[in-house]
Scaffold this motif. Structure first.
Motif, PDB file in Angstrom:
ATOM      1  N   VAL A  30       0.846  -1.205   0.000  1.00 50.44           N
ATOM      2  CA  VAL A  30       0.000   0.000   0.000  1.00 50.44           C
ATOM      3  C   VAL A  30       0.879   1.252   0.000  1.00 50.44           C
ATOM      4  O   VAL A  30       0.593   2.220  -0.712  1.00 50.44           O
ATOM      5  N   VAL A  31       1.954   1.216   0.765  1.00 48.92           N
ATOM      6  CA  VAL A  31       2.877   2.359   0.804  1.00 48.92           C
ATOM      7  C   VAL A  31       3.468   2.598  -0.585  1.00 48.92           C
ATOM      8  O   VAL A  31       3.520   3.738  -1.063  1.00 48.92           O
ATOM      9  N   ILE A  32       3.878   1.529  -1.238  1.00 47.88           N
ATOM     10  CA  ILE A  32       4.468   1.654  -2.576  1.00 47.88           C
ATOM     11  C   ILE A  32       3.422   2.147  -3.569  1.00 47.88           C
ATOM     12  O   ILE A  32       3.690   3.052  -4.374  1.00 47.88           O
ATOM     13  N   ALA A  33       2.208   1.590  -3.511  1.00 46.89           N
ATOM     14  CA  ALA A  33       1.145   2.005  -4.429  1.00 46.89           C
ATOM     15  C   ALA A  33       0.800   3.475  -4.241  1.00 46.89           C
ATOM     16  O   ALA A  33       0.624   4.212  -5.218  1.00 46.89           O
ATOM     17  N   ARG A  34       0.712   3.921  -2.990  1.00 45.41           N
ATOM     18  CA  ARG A  34       0.416   5.336  -2.725  1.00 45.41           C
ATOM     19  C   ARG A  34       1.508   6.235  -3.287  1.00 45.41           C
ATOM     20  O   ARG A  34       1.220   7.280  -3.873  1.00 45.41           O
ATOM     21  N   ALA A  35       2.754   5.840  -3.086  1.00 46.86           N
ATOM     22  CA  ALA A  35       3.868   6.652  -3.590  1.00 46.86           C
ATOM     23  C   ALA A  35       3.817   6.747  -5.110  1.00 46.86           C
ATOM     24  O   ALA A  35       4.030   7.821  -5.689  1.00 46.86           O
ATOM     25  N   LEU A  36       3.529   5.631  -5.766  1.00 46.68           N
ATOM     26  CA  LEU A  36       3.433   5.630  -7.224  1.00 46.68           C
ATOM     27  C   LEU A  36       2.247   6.466  -7.688  1.00 46.68           C
ATOM     28  O   LEU A  36       2.365   7.251  -8.635  1.00 46.68           O
ATOM     29  N   ASP A  37       1.105   6.322  -7.013  1.00 49.63           N
ATOM     30  CA  ASP A  37      -0.072   7.134  -7.362  1.00 49.63           C
ATOM     31  C   ASP A  37       0.234   8.623  -7.253  1.00 49.63           C
ATOM     32  O   ASP A  37      -0.103   9.413  -8.137  1.00 49.63           O
ATOM     33  N   GLU A  38       0.878   9.018  -6.160  1.00 49.05           N
ATOM     34  CA  GLU A  38       1.219  10.432  -5.957  1.00 49.05           C
ATOM     35  C   GLU A  38       2.196  10.916  -7.020  1.00 49.05           C
ATOM     36  O   GLU A  38       2.072  12.030  -7.525  1.00 49.05           O
ATOM     37  N   SER A  39       3.165  10.088  -7.365  1.00 50.17           N
ATOM     38  CA  SER A  39       4.135  10.450  -8.394  1.00 50.17           C
ATOM     39  C   SER A  39       3.453  10.637  -9.742  1.00 50.17           C
ATOM     40  O   SER A  39       3.736  11.595 -10.479  1.00 50.17           O
ATOM     41  N   GLU A  40       2.551   9.711 -10.079  1.00 48.99           N
ATOM     42  CA  GLU A  40       1.833   9.816 -11.355  1.00 48.99           C
ATOM     43  C   GLU A  40       0.951  11.060 -11.389  1.00 48.99           C
ATOM     44  O   GLU A  40       0.845  11.731 -12.413  1.00 48.99           O
ATOM     45  N   ARG A  42       1.468  13.890  -9.710  1.00 50.66           N
ATOM     46  CA  ARG A  42       2.366  15.052  -9.875  1.00 50.66           C
ATOM     47  C   ARG A  42       2.807  15.187 -11.323  1.00 50.66           C
ATOM     48  O   ARG A  42       2.836  16.295 -11.863  1.00 50.66           O
ATOM     49  N   SER A  43       3.131  14.077 -11.957  1.00 48.88           N
ATOM     50  CA  SER A  43       3.543  14.106 -13.365  1.00 48.88           C
ATOM     51  C   SER A  43       2.414  14.613 -14.253  1.00 48.88           C
ATOM     52  O   SER A  43       2.637  15.417 -15.166  1.00 48.88           O
ATOM     53  N   PHE A  44       1.200  14.145 -13.989  1.00 52.29           N
ATOM     54  CA  PHE A  44       0.038  14.590 -14.766  1.00 52.29           C
ATOM     55  C   PHE A  44      -0.130  16.098 -14.655  1.00 52.29           C
ATOM     56  O   PHE A  44      -0.246  16.803 -15.664  1.00 52.29           O
ATOM     57  N   TRP A  45      -0.126  16.614 -13.417  1.00 50.27           N
ATOM     58  CA  TRP A  45      -0.358  18.055 -13.240  1.00 50.27           C
ATOM     59  C   TRP A  45       0.809  18.884 -13.748  1.00 50.27           C
ATOM     60  O   TRP A  45       0.617  20.002 -14.215  1.00 50.27           O
ATOM     61  N   SER A  46       2.012  18.340 -13.711  1.00 51.44           N
ATOM     62  CA  SER A  46       3.151  19.049 -14.303  1.00 51.44           C
ATOM     63  C   SER A  46       2.972  19.172 -15.809  1.00 51.44           C
ATOM     64  O   SER A  46       3.256  20.223 -16.395  1.00 51.44           O
ATOM     65  N   ALA A  47       2.467  18.104 -16.438  1.00 51.36           N
ATOM     66  CA  ALA A  47       2.216  18.145 -17.881  1.00 51.36           C
ATOM     67  C   ALA A  47       1.104  19.135 -18.208  1.00 51.36           C
ATOM     68  O   ALA A  47       1.201  19.896 -19.179  1.00 51.36           O
ATOM     69  N   VAL A  48       0.048  19.150 -17.388  1.00 47.35           N
ATOM     70  CA  VAL A  48      -1.047  20.105 -17.599  1.00 47.35           C
ATOM     71  C   VAL A  48      -0.519  21.533 -17.481  1.00 47.35           C
ATOM     72  O   VAL A  48      -0.824  22.389 -18.316  1.00 47.35           O
ATOM     73  N   THR A  49       0.294  21.780 -16.470  1.00 41.84           N
ATOM     74  CA  THR A  49       0.863  23.113 -16.271  1.00 41.84           C
ATOM     75  C   THR A  49       1.733  23.523 -17.452  1.00 41.84           C
ATOM     76  O   THR A  49       1.644  24.650 -17.936  1.00 41.84           O
ATOM     77  N   ALA A  50       2.561  22.592 -17.934  1.00 48.12           N
ATOM     78  CA  ALA A  50       3.439  22.888 -19.071  1.00 48.12           C
ATOM     79  C   ALA A  50       2.628  23.160 -20.333  1.00 48.12           C
ATOM     80  O   ALA A  50       2.924  24.101 -21.082  1.00 48.12           O
ATOM     81  N   GLU A  51       1.583  22.360 -20.561  1.00 52.25           N
ATOM     82  CA  GLU A  51       0.735  22.573 -21.736  1.00 52.25           C
ATOM     83  C   GLU A  51       0.019  23.922 -21.647  1.00 52.25           C
ATOM     84  O   GLU A  51      -0.096  24.643 -22.632  1.00 52.25           O
TER      85      GLU A  51
END
Length: 86
Positions: A30-40, A42-51
């Protein structure tokens, strides 16, 4: 039941994961899944911000004029929160 596997990580990382799992009272997975979810996320919103940053003023104006992009809820309607269960 889902299958499980073993991954090799450093002891330091395993200890960090275990400490978080113990603190949150959840399994290591669960800890690993949460970390991956949060990372994904952040990546999504970084892409939205860049676009968004790459849009020209004309592109922004076109989006603003597009009625399908805007909310159809009247913010002055006090019943909105009751009607939608907010």
């Amino acid at each position: 039941m889902s299958t499980v596997t073993t991954i090799k990580v450093s002891r330091e990382l395993r200890d960090r994961l275990a400490a978080r799992a113990q603190r949150d009272r959840v399994p290591l997975g669960v800890v690993i899944a949460r970390a991956l979810d949060e990372s994904e996320e952040r990546s999504f919103w970084s892409a939205v911000t860049a676009e968004h940053a790459a849009l020209s003023e004309a592109d922004r104006a076109a989006y603003a004029a597009d009625s399908t992009v805007r909310d159809s809820i009247d913010p002055a309607d006090d019943a909105v929160s009751v009607r939608n269960g907010w």
